[in-house]
Design an enzyme around this catalytic site. Structure first.
Site, PDB file in Angstrom:
ATOM      1  N   ASP A 372      53.400  33.863  34.211  1.00  0.00           N
ATOM      2  CA  ASP A 372      52.480  34.530  33.320  1.00  0.00           C
ATOM      3  C   ASP A 372      51.142  33.848  33.458  1.00  0.00           C
ATOM      4  O   ASP A 372      51.061  32.673  33.798  1.00  0.00           O
ATOM      5  CB  ASP A 372      52.972  34.489  31.881  1.00  0.00           C
ATOM      6  CG  ASP A 372      52.409  35.641  31.074  1.00  0.00           C
ATOM      7  OD1 ASP A 372      51.545  36.363  31.605  1.00  0.00           O
ATOM      8  OD2 ASP A 372      52.835  35.812  29.919  1.00  0.00           O
ATOM      9  N   THR A 373      50.069  34.594  33.145  1.00  0.00           N
ATOM     10  CA  THR A 373      48.744  34.223  33.596  1.00  0.00           C
ATOM     11  C   THR A 373      47.723  34.899  32.703  1.00  0.00           C
ATOM     12  O   THR A 373      48.058  35.805  31.958  1.00  0.00           O
ATOM     13  CB  THR A 373      48.564  34.730  35.052  1.00  0.00           C
ATOM     14  OG1 THR A 373      49.632  34.239  35.851  1.00  0.00           O
ATOM     15  CG2 THR A 373      47.251  34.294  35.661  1.00  0.00           C
ATOM     16  N   ILE A 374      46.462  34.483  32.781  1.00  0.00           N
ATOM     17  CA  ILE A 374      45.384  35.297  32.240  1.00  0.00           C
ATOM     18  C   ILE A 374      44.440  35.651  33.379  1.00  0.00           C
ATOM     19  O   ILE A 374      44.243  34.860  34.311  1.00  0.00           O
ATOM     20  CB  ILE A 374      44.609  34.587  31.107  1.00  0.00           C
ATOM     21  CG1 ILE A 374      43.926  33.292  31.589  1.00  0.00           C
ATOM     22  CG2 ILE A 374      45.507  34.336  29.920  1.00  0.00           C
ATOM     23  CD1 ILE A 374      42.510  33.423  32.028  1.00  0.00           C
TER      24      ILE A 374
END
Length: 563
Positions: A372-374
């Site tokens: 998961d990441t932005i």
């Protein structure tokens, strides 16, 4: 029987979700209109971060200043995907030089940890959590590299909004509350996690005001003392001591010797548009390989969402991910044939392997999936544009929460393989294969679009779909992100793996039942999945009207805003 169950699942949702609700204007899949503004634009995965970026722009800061401010804010308000314990990559369009610049701010493995350690302890893979997957966090050094080259505002002013919100608190959004709570079972056993993220014995609920005074203190030290405050001061000593106490190897010396690397972005021309990614150790060129293969097919005449388009997309993805599994790694340790992998000649060779009528079954589709990441992007009135992505991996990261620093260290080291002789085999002071990738498109040497999305192996597949949605199917940048996505994984196991029996195709709700049935008859193993389809942001520049268009999809909490 399995196919019947899958088809029933799709039928139950298709009638409600095949397209966005009817709108007076706009495109079929768009959940909202694009945002249009003249002076500046920011699109991030959290509205408070978007507002911080716009505030910096309004105060005279440029896109780089605003991007750093927003990223610092995201580490606070969205700790489920990023933070200063993780890595960063960026592509910057500099209006002054009319040129793209790439920054690889990913960290390296501990110098003291060797492959023999894993052998002696009978480990066949690097654990997903705890001290062993921790690599040097590159985010803060990335900020200062970006700021040193392009920034205009003082870092004290840039980081102040995040410091203020960390001290005063912010209301937690629904999606972040969900993911924080989901992390408790795995991460709460590690020292420092409860103290930082469960101040009342639980993670904050939706709407609850959450404060992180430890992070406020850490950001203040960085703002005043610069990058050395993080890599050579008390923060680095605290990290080194904490990891040592947990039985890990990341040390003060690893932090003190860390440095980012400026790299040249690489591109393919797709129907007159130059699509840019960063070279490995990231996976960005997988998107370029897919596009190079797909350019040989008339996707427009196939039509969006048809069995022909979906089939060709999946088969191109399989071919690109075969190379991803074999070649993508730290270029300091390997000779990686990037130019050949993204060349027209190589694409033509690979394209011949696609059977237009049947799904392939025996290709190696890579083995890395979770993450998961932005992703965020900012543009300013001078014409500067930043495409920036930042992450801890596996949501909140390793669980290693150094004493009273207010953040979790990443677990990117899990992405090394322990198989000897592989490009991505674990070695000391080596950067792991990386999933996070920013993207950019130029047209005739001028900026056209800055974009990206989140989610492990989703990212290159999503990048290629955004490009085809816009260029082949004529979608606007909001609709291109909201349209249902196609995701192919090498196996049905959560960790991926070598492709078996053609792998598994996840189709987001919104595709026609007849199309799904025809894909099954072509040999595709079609499955239904909730989530894991990414979180997209984009800014497009309209050179004729001299305005920016912003988009942020509906799968996350994101917001695009301009002024």
């Amino acid at each position: 029987m399995r196919y019947f169950i899958i088809i029933c699942l799709f039928l139950s949702v298709i009638s409600l979700t095949s397209k966005a609700q009817d709108r007076i204007t706009g495109k079929p899949f768009a959940t909202r209109s694009e945002v249009i503004a003249q002076h500046g634009m920011a699109a991030t995965s959290q509205p408070l971060a978007t507002q911080v970026a716009i505030d910096i722009l309004k105060k005279g800061g440029n896109a780089i200043d605003a991007a750093i401010a927003a990223n610092a804010m995201l580490g606070l308000v969205e700790p489920t995907g990023n933070g200063i314990g993780g890595d960063l990559f960026a592509i910057v369009w500099d209006a002054k030089t009319q040129k793209l610049y790439g920054l690889n701010a990913s960290g390296r493995s501990p110098k003291a940890l060797t492959l023999d350690y894993f052998k002696k302890n009978n480990l066949d893979k690097i654990p997903s959590h705890g001290p062993l997957p921790v690599s040097t966090p590159g985010c803060v050094d990335g900020w200062f590299e970006l700021h040193g080259k392009f920034g205009t505002k003082e870092m004290t002013e840039i980081l102040q909004p995040a410091i203020n919100y960390a001290r005063e608190g912010f209301p937690v959004s629904e999606l972040i509350a969900f993911y924080m709570n989901r992390s408790v079972n795995t991460l709460s056993k590690f020292p420092g996690f409860k103290e930082t993220y469960m101040p009342n014995g639980k993670t904050p609920a939706k709407g609850e005001v959450f404060k992180n005074p430890y992070l406020a203190n850490t950001l203040e030290k960085i703002a005043k003392g610069g990058r050395d405050a993080f890599y050579k001061g008390d923060i680095a000593k605290t990290i080194g001591q904490y990891i040592k106490e947990q039985g890990g190897f990341l040390s003060y010396e690893d932090l003190a010797s860390h440095k980012s690397e400026w790299v040249d972005p690489v591109s393919v021309n797709y129907r007159g548009y130059d699509v840019w990614e960063l070279p490995p150790n990231g996976q960005g060129i997988a998107a370029l390989q897919m596009l190079a293969i797909l350019e040989g097919f008339d996707l427009k005449s196939m039509g969006y969402g048809t069995k022909e388009y979906i089939h060709h997309f999946i088969e191109a993805k399989k071919l690109a991910f075969e190379d991803r599994a074999k070649y993508y790694a730290d270029p300091a340790f390997n000779e990686i044939p990037v130019e050949w992998l993204i060349s027209e000649d190589y694409a033509a060779e690979r394209r011949k392997l696609i059977n237009t009528e049947r799904a392939s079954k025996t290709l190696d589709a890579g083995k890395l999936r979770d993450g998961d990441t932005i992703y965020m992007t900012v543009a300013d009135k001078e014409g500067n544009m930043v495409s920036l992505i930042q992450s801890n991996y596996r949501g909140m990261g390793s669980g290693m929460t150094p004493t009273k620093l207010g953040f979790i260290l990443q677990d990117r080291g899990e992405l090394f393989t322990l198989e000897e002789g592989h490009f991505n085999t674990y070695e000391p002071s080596k950067r792991p294969f990386h999933t996070i990738i920013p993207a950019f498109i130029t047209k005739d040497g001028k900026p056209f679009m800055s974009f990206g999305l989140m989610g492990g192996a989703t990212q290159p597949q999503g990048h290629a779909q955004i490009v085809t949605n816009i260029i082949d199917f004529g979608m606007n940048i909001q609709e291109a992100g909201d349209a249902p996505r196609i995701l192919h994984f090498g196996s049905s196991q959560p960790t991926g793996g070598i492709m078996k029996d053609g792998g598994v195709v996840n189709l987001e709700s919104g595709f026609d039942y007849e199309t799904i049935r025809e894909l099954v008859l072509m040999g595709h193993d079609v499955s239904f999945s909730v989530g894991n389809y990414g979180g997209y942001q984009a800014i497009m520049y309209d050179a004729e009207n001299k305005v920016y268009y912003g988009a942020s999809e509906s799968r996350k909490d994101g917001q695009a805003a301009g002024y």
